[in-house]
Write a protein that holds these residues in place. Sequence first.
Motif, short mmCIF file in Angstrom:
data_model
loop_
_atom_site.label_atom_id
_atom_site.label_comp_id
_atom_site.label_asym_id
_atom_site.label_seq_id
_atom_site.Cartn_x
_atom_site.Cartn_y
_atom_site.Cartn_z
N GLY A 155 0.77 -1.24 0.00
CA GLY A 155 0.00 0.00 0.00
C GLY A 155 0.80 1.28 0.00
O GLY A 155 0.23 2.37 -0.02
N LYS A 156 2.12 1.17 0.03
CA LYS A 156 2.96 2.37 0.03
C LYS A 156 3.70 2.48 -1.30
O LYS A 156 4.23 1.49 -1.80
CB LYS A 156 3.99 2.32 1.16
N PRO A 157 3.78 3.69 -1.84
CA PRO A 157 4.55 3.85 -3.09
C PRO A 157 6.04 3.72 -2.81
O PRO A 157 6.56 4.24 -1.83
CB PRO A 157 4.19 5.27 -3.56
N ARG A 158 6.71 2.98 -3.67
CA ARG A 158 8.16 2.80 -3.57
C ARG A 158 8.80 3.36 -4.83
O ARG A 158 8.35 3.09 -5.94
CB ARG A 158 8.52 1.31 -3.45
N HIS A 159 9.85 4.13 -4.65
CA HIS A 159 10.58 4.74 -5.75
C HIS A 159 11.93 4.05 -5.87
O HIS A 159 12.66 3.94 -4.88
CB HIS A 159 10.81 6.24 -5.49
N VAL A 160 12.25 3.59 -7.07
CA VAL A 160 13.50 2.85 -7.29
C VAL A 160 14.22 3.43 -8.50
O VAL A 160 13.59 3.70 -9.52
CB VAL A 160 13.22 1.34 -7.53
N SER A 161 15.51 3.59 -8.37
CA SER A 161 16.37 3.95 -9.50
C SER A 161 17.12 2.69 -9.92
O SER A 161 17.65 1.98 -9.07
CB SER A 161 17.38 5.02 -9.11
N ILE A 162 17.17 2.45 -11.22
CA ILE A 162 17.79 1.23 -11.74
C ILE A 162 18.81 1.63 -12.80
O ILE A 162 18.51 2.46 -13.66
CB ILE A 162 16.74 0.29 -12.36
N GLU A 163 19.99 1.03 -12.73
CA GLU A 163 21.03 1.31 -13.73
C GLU A 163 21.61 0.01 -14.26
O GLU A 163 21.88 -0.91 -13.49
CB GLU A 163 22.16 2.15 -13.12
N LEU A 164 21.78 -0.04 -15.57
CA LEU A 164 22.45 -1.18 -16.19
C LEU A 164 23.95 -0.99 -15.95
O LEU A 164 24.56 -0.08 -16.49
CB LEU A 164 22.14 -1.22 -17.69
N SER A 165 24.53 -1.83 -15.11
CA SER A 165 25.93 -1.65 -14.70
C SER A 165 26.91 -2.55 -15.43
O SER A 165 28.11 -2.31 -15.41
CB SER A 165 26.07 -1.86 -13.20
N ASP A 166 26.40 -3.61 -16.06
CA ASP A 166 27.27 -4.54 -16.78
C ASP A 166 26.47 -5.10 -17.95
O ASP A 166 25.32 -5.50 -17.79
CB ASP A 166 27.70 -5.68 -15.84
N TYR A 167 27.09 -5.12 -19.13
CA TYR A 167 26.41 -5.58 -20.33
C TYR A 167 27.45 -6.26 -21.21
O TYR A 167 28.19 -5.60 -21.92
CB TYR A 167 25.78 -4.38 -21.04
N GLU A 168 27.55 -7.57 -21.09
CA GLU A 168 28.54 -8.34 -21.83
C GLU A 168 27.82 -9.33 -22.72
O GLU A 168 27.36 -10.37 -22.27
CB GLU A 168 29.47 -9.09 -20.87
N ARG A 169 27.72 -8.97 -23.97
CA ARG A 169 27.02 -9.81 -24.95
C ARG A 169 27.82 -11.07 -25.20
O ARG A 169 29.02 -10.97 -25.37
CB ARG A 169 26.86 -9.00 -26.24
N PRO A 170 27.27 -12.24 -25.26
CA PRO A 170 25.87 -12.60 -25.06
C PRO A 170 25.62 -13.25 -23.71
O PRO A 170 24.69 -14.06 -23.59
CB PRO A 170 25.65 -13.62 -26.18
N GLY A 171 26.41 -12.94 -22.70
CA GLY A 171 26.29 -13.74 -21.49
C GLY A 171 25.79 -13.09 -20.22
O GLY A 171 25.18 -13.77 -19.40
N VAL A 172 26.02 -11.78 -20.02
CA VAL A 172 25.73 -11.21 -18.70
C VAL A 172 25.12 -9.81 -18.81
O VAL A 172 25.56 -9.00 -19.63
CB VAL A 172 27.02 -11.12 -17.85
N MET A 173 24.14 -9.57 -17.95
CA MET A 173 23.62 -8.23 -17.71
C MET A 173 23.47 -8.09 -16.20
O MET A 173 23.01 -9.02 -15.54
CB MET A 173 22.24 -8.04 -18.35
N ARG A 174 23.87 -6.92 -15.68
CA ARG A 174 23.69 -6.64 -14.25
C ARG A 174 22.99 -5.30 -14.09
O ARG A 174 23.32 -4.34 -14.79
CB ARG A 174 25.03 -6.58 -13.52
N PHE A 175 22.07 -5.28 -13.15
CA PHE A 175 21.33 -4.06 -12.85
C PHE A 175 21.50 -3.75 -11.37
O PHE A 175 21.32 -4.63 -10.53
CB PHE A 175 19.84 -4.24 -13.14
#
Length: 155
Positions: A60-80
Amino acid sequence: MQFSAREDIQAPIEAVFDMMADFERFERMAMRRGVDVRRTVEVPKPQVGACWTAVFSVRGKPRHVSIELSDYERPGVMRFVSVSKGMSGLTTIELLPLSPRHTRLSIEMSLAARTLPARLLLQSLKLGKSRFRRLFQLRLNEFAREMEERYFHGN
């Protein structure tokens, strides 16, 4: 708190990675579920530095989140990396080719509290951890079947 899930997908790793990097599709999916998602850093293609803000309700409470793509290694890994008031998180998506036509998708999430109210929220989440894990695995299974359908039928 940490949890993980994995699912095998009948599609090549490159195709699965492309579907996982279709951030616009994920934004639309989140909006259909009532999450207000906005890109805060526009990038011409998926790459490190892409950022979003999201607002959704938890208990019932609004939550605010910031998300950043910190790692992007094609074709194996993504980190947020995600940060909200009092809490931070790390989501790692790993793809492993099992064969030329099969890929294992693994998702690992961890949440850490930095304030007392966030610790209390996290503690209450831990009480329902086994239910949450089952639900998360079920949703990942449904998502994997949807990716297979998209791969085989070009949707």
